[in-house]
Design an enzyme around this catalytic site. Structure first.
Site, PDB file in Angstrom:
ATOM      1  N   ARG A   1     -13.623  -5.234   3.107  1.00  0.00           N
ATOM      2  CA  ARG A   1     -12.538  -4.823   4.004  1.00  0.00           C
ATOM      3  C   ARG A   1     -12.821  -5.060   5.487  1.00  0.00           C
ATOM      4  NH1 ARG A   1      -8.055  -4.095   4.573  1.00  0.00           N
ATOM      5  NH2 ARG A   1      -7.767  -1.930   5.155  1.00  0.00           N
TER       6      ARG A   1
ATOM      7  N   GLU B   1      -4.387  -7.565   4.863  1.00  0.00           N
ATOM      8  CA  GLU B   1      -3.553  -6.454   5.345  1.00  0.00           C
ATOM      9  C   GLU B   1      -2.731  -6.948   6.534  1.00  0.00           C
ATOM     10  OE1 GLU B   1      -5.814  -3.199   6.909  1.00  0.00           O
ATOM     11  OE2 GLU B   1      -4.174  -1.768   6.655  1.00  0.00           O
TER      12      GLU B   1
ATOM     13  N   ASP C   1      -5.155   3.926  -0.044  1.00  0.00           N
ATOM     14  CA  ASP C   1      -6.294   4.152   0.846  1.00  0.00           C
ATOM     15  C   ASP C   1      -6.693   5.626   0.781  1.00  0.00           C
ATOM     16  OD1 ASP C   1      -8.131   4.169   2.898  1.00  0.00           O
ATOM     17  OD2 ASP C   1      -6.872   3.056   4.304  1.00  0.00           O
TER      18      ASP C   1
ATOM     19  N   GLU D   1     -13.865  -1.272   6.198  1.00  0.00           N
ATOM     20  CA  GLU D   1     -13.207  -1.444   7.505  1.00  0.00           C
ATOM     21  C   GLU D   1     -14.041  -0.847   8.640  1.00  0.00           C
ATOM     22  OE1 GLU D   1      -9.468   0.581   6.673  1.00  0.00           O
ATOM     23  OE2 GLU D   1     -10.069   2.230   7.958  1.00  0.00           O
TER      24      GLU D   1
ATOM     25  N   TRP E   1     -11.707  12.052   8.359  1.00  0.00           N
ATOM     26  CA  TRP E   1     -10.280  11.756   8.537  1.00  0.00           C
ATOM     27  C   TRP E   1      -9.928  10.396   7.955  1.00  0.00           C
ATOM     28  CZ3 TRP E   1      -7.595   7.858  11.051  1.00  0.00           C
ATOM     29  CH2 TRP E   1      -6.193   8.031  11.023  1.00  0.00           C
TER      30      TRP E   1
ATOM     31  N   HIS F   1      -9.211   6.799   2.541  1.00  0.00           N
ATOM     32  CA  HIS F   1      -9.687   7.088   3.898  1.00  0.00           C
ATOM     33  C   HIS F   1     -10.925   7.973   3.927  1.00  0.00           C
ATOM     34  CE1 HIS F   1      -8.212   6.613   8.192  1.00  0.00           C
ATOM     35  NE2 HIS F   1      -8.010   5.454   7.621  1.00  0.00           N
TER      36      HIS F   1
ATOM     37  N   GLU G   1      -8.972   2.039  -1.921  1.00  0.00           N
ATOM     38  CA  GLU G   1      -9.756   1.724  -0.719  1.00  0.00           C
ATOM     39  C   GLU G   1     -10.491   2.960  -0.191  1.00  0.00           C
ATOM     40  OE1 GLU G   1      -7.223   0.183   2.336  1.00  0.00           O
ATOM     41  OE2 GLU G   1      -8.679   0.610   3.910  1.00  0.00           O
TER      42      GLU G   1
ATOM     43  N   ARG H   1       0.853  -1.186   0.000  1.00  0.00           N
ATOM     44  CA  ARG H   1       0.000   0.000   0.000  1.00  0.00           C
ATOM     45  C   ARG H   1       0.887   1.234   0.000  1.00  0.00           C
ATOM     46  NH1 ARG H   1      -3.865   2.170   4.848  1.00  0.00           N
ATOM     47  NH2 ARG H   1      -1.945   3.228   5.422  1.00  0.00           N
TER      48      ARG H   1
ATOM     49  N   TYR I   1      -2.806  11.220   6.672  1.00  0.00           N
ATOM     50  CA  TYR I   1      -3.087   9.839   7.015  1.00  0.00           C
ATOM     51  C   TYR I   1      -2.072   8.891   6.373  1.00  0.00           C
ATOM     52  CZ  TYR I   1      -4.806   5.206   6.633  1.00  0.00           C
ATOM     53  OH  TYR I   1      -4.857   3.849   6.685  1.00  0.00           O
TER      54      TYR I   1
HETATM   55  C1  CS2 Z   1      -6.650   1.930   7.898  1.00  0.00           C
HETATM   56  C2  CS2 Z   1      -6.507   1.903   9.349  1.00  0.00           C
HETATM   57  O1  CS2 Z   1      -5.576  -0.123   7.758  1.00  0.00           O
HETATM   58  C3  CS2 Z   1      -6.238   0.696   7.164  1.00  0.00           C
HETATM   59  O2  CS2 Z   1      -6.570   0.604   6.008  1.00  0.00           O
HETATM   60  O3  CS2 Z   1      -7.556   2.685   7.253  1.00  0.00           O
HETATM   61  O4  CS2 Z   1      -5.166   2.179   9.647  1.00  0.00           O
HETATM   62  C4  CS2 Z   1      -7.405   2.843  10.141  1.00  0.00           C
HETATM   63  O5  CS2 Z   1      -7.006   4.165  10.007  1.00  0.00           O
HETATM   64  C5  CS2 Z   1      -7.378   2.431  11.563  1.00  0.00           C
HETATM   65  O6  CS2 Z   1      -7.739   1.087  11.678  1.00  0.00           O
HETATM   66  C6  CS2 Z   1      -8.293   3.272  12.430  1.00  0.00           C
HETATM   67  O7  CS2 Z   1      -8.370   2.708  13.685  1.00  0.00           O
HETATM   68 MG    MG Z   2      -8.145   1.762   5.430  1.00  0.00          MG
END
Ligand code: CS2
Ligand code: MG
Length: 412
Positions: free
Chosen positions: A293, A349, A220, A272, A412, A222, A246, A147, A159
Site C-alpha cells: 500500500r 486508489e 480499510d 500506507e 485512529w 485503519h 486493509e 472501498r 474514519y
Molecule cells: C487512508 C487515508 O486512503 C486510505 O486508505 O487510510 O485516507 C489516510 O487516512 C490518510 O492518507 C491519512 O493522511
Molecule cells: Mg488506508
C-alpha cells in the site's frame, strides 16, 4: 545538465500540499510531491534547510546517485519526513529525465504493461441507504472497484465517513470523505472495536445482496484491531469475496500478520504508513500480505518503489498504491506511471481532487472505464500554476484521533 534552482512550494487549495520544483540550466523543470498530511512544514524545512543546498550544481540525470547520497549521507535513516523529502527529489529528477528524453515517464520505466490502471474509489455513508447511494454515485462515475466504509451504530464519528453524513459532535470541516481537517487542533472521534466487528459483516452482506457478486469490494480497518480481532473480521468477511482488507492491525508489528494469515483467506493489504522496503521484509518474504500500500510520495519516490515492487513480484504480491487526496496530483501522476509500467500492478486508489487543486496542478491523466492513464506528455505530465498556488496559503490542519468510551487514546 546542471541543477540551478530548487524551490519548495506550499499551497492549500482544498488542503495543504508541498511541492518540490527543480530547474536546470537547460530550462527543464521537474516536480515532486512532498506532502505529509498534518506534518507538512516538517518536510518543507527538511527540503529547504537540508536538501536544497546539496542539489545545486549537480547533474539531474544521476537519479540513483542522488537518492543514495540523500539517504546515506544524512546518517539518520528512514522515517516519513526524510522519505517524503527524498521522494520529492527522486520524482522531480525522473520528471526532468523523461522531459529531456521527450517521453512520458512510464516509457523510461519499461513501457506500458497494460492499457490503464484499475482504480478504486471511496464509498461511505452513515447507514446502508446512504452507503448504497454513494456506491451508485461511484459506479456512475465509472469506478470499477469500490472501498466500503460505514458508520457504526453507537459511534458518533468514524474514519472514512464524511462529516455531513455522521451525527453531530464532529469538529472541523471535512473535505468529501477525507479525514484531514483544517483546524488549529485535532478533532476527537470515538471508537469501539466490538461494536465495529458486530456491524461490518452485515454491511458487506447487504452490499453484495444489492450490487451482486462481481464488483471488487475493499475495506480499510485503519490499524484499529488486535491480531485476533483482525483474524475474526477477515474470517467473517470471507463469504463476501473481498478484494482486500486493509490495515487490519497497527502497521508497526509485521509479525501480527502471521496470526491474521493463519486464520483467514481474505486478502490483506498494508503499508500506507511505511516508508522503506525494510518495513515489508517479513511481510513479503513470508507472503503475509497480498498488496503493497505504500505511496510513491512517502516511500522515497519512483526508484525505491520500483525495487520494492520487483521484490514483491517474486512472491506474487501486487501493488495497491496509496492515493487519497492527501497525495497531490504530482504524487498521483508518479503512481500512475509506475502502475502502468510494472508487471505486478494490482489496483490504484483514486480519490478525486477538488476544482481548486486541479487549477493549481495542471494535469494530463485520464480516467476512462474505471482505468487511470497518466497521459502521453513528456515527464510525469503535471505542471504547477504558480499564480493559482499563490492564492492559497498554508492552513494548519490535523488528522483526527480516537478515544475509547473510557477516555483511552486508540489508534485512529
Ligand atoms: C487512508 C487515508 O486512503 C486510505 O486508505 O487510510 O485516507 C489516510 O487516512 C490518510 O492518507 C491519512 O493522511
Ligand atoms: Mg488506508
Amino acid at each position: 545538465m546542471k541543477i540551478t534552482q530548487v524551490e519548495v512550494i506550499v499551497t492549500s487549495p482544498d488542503r495543504n500540499f508541498v511541492t518540490l520544483k527543480i530547474t536546470t540550466d537547460e530550462g527543464h523543470t521537474g516536480l515532486g510531491d512532498a506532502t505529509l498530511n498534518g506534518r507538512e512544514l516538517a518536510v518543507v524545512s527538511y527540503l529547504k534547510d537540508h536538501v536544497a543546498p546539496l542539489l545545486i550544481g549537480k547533474d539531474p540525470h544521476r537519479i540513483e546517485d542522488a537518492w543514495q547520497f540523500l539517504y546515506r549521507s544524512a546518517y539518520w535513516r528512514r522515517g516519513p519526513v526524510t522519505m517524503a523529502a527524498i521522494a520529492a527529489v527522486d520524482v522531480a529528477l525522473w520528471d526532468i529525465k523523461a522531459k529531456a528524453a521527450n517521453m512520458p515517464l512510464y516509457q523510461l520505466l519499461g513501457g506500458a504493461s497494460r492499457t490503464g490502471c484499475l482504480a478504486y474509489g471511496h464509498a461511505s455513508g452513515k447507514d446502508l441507504p446512504e452507503l448504497f447511494d454513494s456506491v451508485r454515485q461511484h459506479l456512475d462515475q465509472g469506478y470499477g472497484a469500490i472501498r466500503i466504509q460505514t458508520g457504526v451504530p453507537g459511534l458518533k464519528a468514524i474514519y472514512g465517513v464524511a462529516s455531513n453524513t455522521v451525527a453531530s459532535g464532529n469538529v472541523g470541516k471535512r473535505y468529501d470523505h477525507e479525514p484531514a481537517q483544517r483546524a488549529p487542533l485535532p478533532a476527537e472521534e470515538d471508537w469501539d472495536t466490538r461494536a465495529y466487528l458486530r456491524h461490518i459483516p452485515g454491511v458487506f452482506e447487504a452490499v453484495r445482496a444489492e450490487f451482486g457478486p462481481e464488483l471488487p469490494l475493499l475495506h480499510d480497518g485503519h490499524h484499529r484491531m488486535t491480531p485476533i480481532q483482525a483474524a475474526k473480521l477477515g474470517k467473517s468477511l470471507e463469504p463476501f469475496d473481498m478484494f482486500w482488507l486493509e490495515d487490519c492491525t497497527p502497521a508497526e508489528n509485521q509479525e501480527a500478520l502471521r496470526l491474521v494469515r493463519r486464520h483467514t483467506i481474505t486478502p490483506l493489504a498494508i503499508g500506507e504508513v511505511f516508508n522503506t522496503v525494510w518495513d515489508y521484509q517479513t511481510l513479503i518474504q513470508e507472503q503475509l500480505i497480498d498488496f503493497v500500500r505504500s505511496a510513491v510520495t512517502h516511500t522515497g519516490g519512483i526508484s525505491p518503489m520500483k525495487k520494492l515492487m520487483d521484490f514483491a513480484a517474486q512472491y506474487q504480491i501486487k501493488s495497491g498504491i496509496h492515493g487519497p487526496t492527501d497525495i497531490s496530483p504530482v504524487g498521483m501522476a508518479a503512481a500512475m506511471h509506475l502502475g502502468l509500467a510494472i508487471h505486478n500492478f494490482g489496483i490504484q486508489e483514486y480519490m478525486k481532487h477538488g476544482e481548486a487543486t486541479n487549477r493549481v496542478f495542471e494535469q494530463s491523466f485520464t480516467f476512462n472505464n474505471g482505468l487511470l492513464h497518466p497521459g502521453e506528455k513528456p515527464g510525469i505530465g503535471v505542471e504547477l500554476n504558480i499564480d493559482e498556488a499563490g492564492k492559497y496559503p498554508y492552513q494548519t490542519a490535523y488528522l483526527p484521533f480516537n478515544r475509547l468510551a473510557d477516555g483511552t487514546v486508540h489508534d485512529w
